[in-house]
Motif scaffolding. Structure first.
Motif, PDB file in Angstrom:
ATOM      1  N   SER A  10      35.020  17.423  17.287  1.00 55.23           N
ATOM      2  CA  SER A  10      34.652  18.658  17.979  1.00 55.23           C
ATOM      3  C   SER A  10      35.897  19.515  18.175  1.00 55.23           C
ATOM      4  N   HIS A  15      30.662  26.508  26.316  1.00 55.57           N
ATOM      5  CA  HIS A  15      29.230  26.603  26.599  1.00 55.57           C
ATOM      6  C   HIS A  15      29.083  27.682  27.671  1.00 55.57           C
ATOM      7  N   GLN A  39      23.585  17.029  16.920  1.00 56.70           N
ATOM      8  CA  GLN A  39      22.719  16.741  18.064  1.00 56.70           C
ATOM      9  C   GLN A  39      21.528  17.696  18.033  1.00 56.70           C
ATOM     10  N   GLN A  42      21.191  21.608  19.156  1.00 59.30           N
ATOM     11  CA  GLN A  42      22.506  22.179  19.461  1.00 59.30           C
ATOM     12  C   GLN A  42      23.018  22.950  18.245  1.00 59.30           C
ATOM     13  N   LEU A  64      29.005  27.375  21.670  1.00 58.95           N
ATOM     14  CA  LEU A  64      27.922  26.488  21.256  1.00 58.95           C
ATOM     15  C   LEU A  64      26.673  26.794  22.065  1.00 58.95           C
ATOM     16  N   GLY A  65      25.536  26.764  21.387  1.00 55.99           N
ATOM     17  CA  GLY A  65      24.271  27.023  22.052  1.00 55.99           C
ATOM     18  C   GLY A  65      23.403  25.795  22.051  1.00 55.99           C
ATOM     19  N   ARG A  68      23.480  27.075  28.709  1.00 54.26           N
ATOM     20  CA  ARG A  68      23.430  25.940  29.650  1.00 54.26           C
ATOM     21  C   ARG A  68      23.334  26.433  31.081  1.00 54.26           C
ATOM     22  N   SER A  93      31.066  15.676  29.606  1.00 57.49           N
ATOM     23  CA  SER A  93      30.420  16.976  29.636  1.00 57.49           C
ATOM     24  C   SER A  93      29.546  17.095  30.888  1.00 57.49           C
ATOM     25  N   HIS A 125      27.002   9.380  21.170  1.00 58.26           N
ATOM     26  CA  HIS A 125      25.606   9.730  21.464  1.00 58.26           C
ATOM     27  C   HIS A 125      24.703   8.688  20.817  1.00 58.26           C
TER      28      HIS A 125
END
Ligand SMILES: [Zn+2]
Length: 192
Positions: A10, A15, A39, A42, A64-65, A68, A93, A125
């Motif tokens: 990453s 966000h 993910q 995302q 990033l969407g 949030r 996070s 994850h």
């Protein structure tokens, strides 16, 4: 029992809340999908922001969407030193209490977050099914060995995060990737 995970890197990103998106990109604006991420749901957005640091700025940082509930800025430690943010903690996070704030700007607007700058804690994850395959549960701390050409290493302190809307992947930041010469398709071995 399963023990290998894809390792993904990453890069620095932010966000934003819908309110912050509208301040930075205009009333009623919605993020534009540039690329879907591993993910589910995302995505990396077309939109970019400038992070205004005490020492210098970071330009054209990815957003990033989707939007949030709280703004969050994920930087590497190298980024933090470079722009003069001294006290960003290693955090999962969404765990933002007591983290430093920062200002974000675009040509259209500016937003100051009271808190939200973190160095993301490395994590894996997993879905519930993955967790059963690995013999892991949510919040477990594991190690992951990554073998690369001349810079193989084992990451300790990797937190397992289990949710059924996740997809199996380990996430590390660019400092961690560089420490292991990790790029492209790399797989890690989970050690418990
Ligand atoms: Zn992640």
């Amino acid at each position: 029992m399963k023990n290998t995970v894809p390792v993904e890197v990453s890069a620095r990103h932010v966000h934003l809340t819908q309110e912050q998106i509208e301040i930075l990109f205009g009333k009623g604006h919605e993020l534009t999908v540039k690329k879907m991420l591993s993910q589910p749901g995302q995505f990396a957005a077309e939109e970019r922001v400038t992070i205004v640091g005490p020492k210098r700025n970071l330009e054209r940082v990815s957003v990033l969407g989707p939007a949030r509930k709280a703004g969050q800025v994920e930087l590497s430690m190298t980024d933090c030193f470079s722009i003069g943010i001294k006290d960003a903690p290693v955090r999962e996070s969404g765990v933002l209490d007591g983290t430093p704030g920062v200002t974000l700007k675009t040509d259209m607007g500016e937003v100051t977050l009271d808190q939200g700058v973190i160095v993301a804690k490395r994590h894996i994850h997993m879905t519930e099914a993955d967790a059963a395959d690995f013999g892991c549960k949510d919040k477990d701390i594991v190690s992951v060995k990554v073998e690369t050409n001349g810079r193989s290493l084992t990451f300790d302190d990797v937190v397992v995060r289990v949710r059924d809307d996740f997809a199996l992947a380990m996430h590390i930041d660019t400092d961690e990737a560089n420490a292991g010469s990790i790029s492209g398709d790399v797989t890690g071995t989970v050690i418990k």
